[in-house]
Design a protein around this motif. Sequence first.
Motif, PDB file in Angstrom:
ATOM      1  N   GLU A 177       0.824  -1.207   0.000  1.00 11.15           N
ATOM      2  CA  GLU A 177       0.000   0.000   0.000  1.00 11.15           C
ATOM      3  C   GLU A 177       0.860   1.261   0.000  1.00 11.15           C
ATOM      4  O   GLU A 177       0.598   2.214  -0.746  1.00 11.15           O
ATOM      5  N   VAL A 178       1.894   1.267   0.828  1.00 13.76           N
ATOM      6  CA  VAL A 178       2.775   2.432   0.897  1.00 13.76           C
ATOM      7  C   VAL A 178       3.496   2.632  -0.425  1.00 13.76           C
ATOM      8  O   VAL A 178       3.607   3.759  -0.938  1.00 13.76           O
ATOM      9  N   LEU A 179       3.994   1.543  -1.039  1.00 10.03           N
ATOM     10  CA  LEU A 179       4.693   1.650  -2.315  1.00 10.03           C
ATOM     11  C   LEU A 179       3.776   2.202  -3.401  1.00 10.03           C
ATOM     12  O   LEU A 179       4.176   3.085  -4.179  1.00 10.03           O
ATOM     13  N   GLU A 180       2.542   1.710  -3.458  1.00 13.55           N
ATOM     14  CA  GLU A 180       1.608   2.200  -4.477  1.00 13.55           C
ATOM     15  C   GLU A 180       1.319   3.692  -4.302  1.00 13.55           C
ATOM     16  O   GLU A 180       1.325   4.461  -5.273  1.00 13.55           O
ATOM     17  N   CYS A 181       1.083   4.107  -3.065  1.00 15.75           N
ATOM     18  CA  CYS A 181       0.777   5.523  -2.825  1.00 15.75           C
ATOM     19  C   CYS A 181       1.987   6.411  -3.068  1.00 15.75           C
ATOM     20  O   CYS A 181       1.855   7.533  -3.579  1.00 15.75           O
ATOM     21  N   LEU A 182       3.174   5.924  -2.737  1.00 15.01           N
ATOM     22  CA  LEU A 182       4.372   6.708  -3.008  1.00 15.01           C
ATOM     23  C   LEU A 182       4.594   6.874  -4.507  1.00 15.01           C
ATOM     24  O   LEU A 182       4.968   7.961  -4.978  1.00 15.01           O
ATOM     25  N   LEU A 183       4.383   5.802  -5.262  1.00 11.84           N
ATOM     26  CA  LEU A 183       4.517   5.904  -6.721  1.00 11.84           C
ATOM     27  C   LEU A 183       3.520   6.903  -7.297  1.00 11.84           C
ATOM     28  O   LEU A 183       3.867   7.717  -8.172  1.00 11.84           O
ATOM     29  N   LYS A 184       2.293   6.860  -6.808  1.00 12.41           N
ATOM     30  CA  LYS A 184       1.284   7.807  -7.295  1.00 12.41           C
ATOM     31  C   LYS A 184       1.676   9.234  -6.921  1.00 12.41           C
ATOM     32  O   LYS A 184       1.541  10.154  -7.741  1.00 12.41           O
ATOM     33  N   LEU A 185       2.179   9.430  -5.705  1.00 12.12           N
ATOM     34  CA  LEU A 185       2.548  10.768  -5.249  1.00 12.12           C
ATOM     35  C   LEU A 185       3.664  11.360  -6.107  1.00 12.12           C
ATOM     36  O   LEU A 185       3.549  12.498  -6.593  1.00 12.12           O
ATOM     37  N   VAL A 186       4.756  10.619  -6.286  1.00  7.66           N
ATOM     38  CA  VAL A 186       5.878  11.171  -7.049  1.00  7.66           C
ATOM     39  C   VAL A 186       5.527  11.299  -8.531  1.00  7.66           C
ATOM     40  O   VAL A 186       6.030  12.195  -9.217  1.00  7.66           O
ATOM     41  N   MET A 187       4.653  10.430  -9.035  1.00  8.90           N
ATOM     42  CA  MET A 187       4.225  10.527 -10.427  1.00  8.90           C
ATOM     43  C   MET A 187       3.438  11.816 -10.653  1.00  8.90           C
ATOM     44  O   MET A 187       3.662  12.537 -11.636  1.00  8.90           O
ATOM     45  N   VAL A 188       2.542  12.129  -9.740  1.00  7.45           N
ATOM     46  CA  VAL A 188       1.731  13.341  -9.868  1.00  7.45           C
ATOM     47  C   VAL A 188       2.615  14.581  -9.768  1.00  7.45           C
ATOM     48  O   VAL A 188       2.505  15.510 -10.579  1.00  7.45           O
TER      49      VAL A 188
END
Length: 539
Positions: free
Chosen positions: A326-337
């Motif tokens: 969950e943390v990895l997915e949200c971090l990827l979304k955050l840095v992508m945005v």
Amino acid sequence: MSSQDVLNSATTLASYNVLLQVTFRVLTFLLNAFTLRYVSKELIGVVNVRLTLLYTTVVFLSREAFRRACLSVKTEHNWRQIINLLWLTVPLGLLWAFALSSVWLYLLEAPDPLTVPHYGPAVALFGLSAIQELLCEPLWVLAQAHMFVRLKVVAESLAMVARCLLTVLLMVSVPQLGLYVFCTAQLLYTGCLVLCYTAYFLHFLGSPAAKRMTFPFHCIGDLLPSVGNGEPVVNWKLARLTWSFFKQSFLKQILTEGERYVMTFLNVLNFGDQGVYDIVNNLGSMVARFVFLPIEESFYVFFAKVLERGQEIRQQRNDDVAMAAEVLECLLKLVMVIGLIITVFGYSYSNLALDIYGGSLLSSGTGPSLLRCYCGYVLLLAVNGVTECFTFAVMSREEVDRYNMMMLALSVSFLVLSYFLTWFLGSVGFILANCLNMGLRITHSLFYIYHYFLDSSWVPLRGLLPSPALLLALGLSAAITIFSESTLCCDGGWLLRLAHVAVGGACLLGVLITILLAETRLVHFILTRLLTCRSGKES
């Protein structure tokens, strides 16, 4: 410490590191704007490229492998052996400083002494500053491992402020000192770091707080190298892991500072052009350094503590894997945005930013094109930081060794690409070579993460897919701001420039509103972590 506690501490550490990096980049930003008006671009090139490269190379090669190895052990370990291992960074730093300083003095082309005097002593003093900083390495690792989240930000903030103040003071009062101004400020910076860490542990060791948390040491003398009773001086398994990371860090340093090595050793740009490139590079990397790098450093600790290194996913605790995914997915979304926003708006506002910051010295020539390319590179940096921080935290020692071979190939290809692309495209060629190599590193990490979670129900790589609504908002913003730049900026007066800024602000507001409405899971993750940090500090 439970997984949730580790996550809370890592998030708090990331927040403090972001604050630290923001402070550092803002101070550096203002200092560069100030120095542009007092010194030549040739002197800036020597300091920011040649001498800083010597310092960062000595420090990185002496300590990076030790940091990664000593912070990646999840089970209980012998801190006496770890401290002994960490003190090896000092003699290693002495060897690197002597070897590299000799190269910098006798093998590389020296600047014109009439334009940039005192080059020889400056090389020796920058090497000395690197050794001085290594003296606090055992204290730094102890602080990171025990989540002393405020120590790093306080120590480095005080050191940065002291360096900037001394640089400005000396530059205004005795500008004829030239390189000695920057050498003195650099020595003050590393000296402040050592002093802050030493003073903190002198106060902390033996205190009630240390006793409550059963801290492994009781006095400052315990932090010096020593031999235990009937036990090896160092943990040889950890030493072998350090060696694996050392081979990796050597290659990573070439990739990280590759363009400076090409400029320094191959002379593809003169010192003046190196100075302009470095200023534009620092301006373009501000967000990458004060947002993405702290996230990578802090959550590397989180993943390394939550997941067992070298173990397959079915051998891990289910709750730990779920939290990590969950943390990895949200971090990827955050840095992508964040990366997409920087790419879209950076393209249309690079020219204006350089003109305001450095005048025609930066906004004319290749400066705007260089900054536009760097905005696209930031997106790749963002994704690579998170994907590599996960893969490095869970790889086994054998996988790390195999990855070293790929890094070697990447290093060679990067240097070759940088050399030829720079000859044909100028400084923009450095950014394009970085983009190609970063893309290959991302591809490797994505394959590793995909196969790591293949036998589970979690798909954290979905974080790389922004919502269609957000992509539409970014596309419209790009079209509007490009049109605004062509009609309002930057040959007109200040009113037209302000209008161009207002158009960008309105578009950015629309993008942020879209994020709030379309990326609800990401927003919830950010708010939850912020609330956790706040409640943790209040308690």
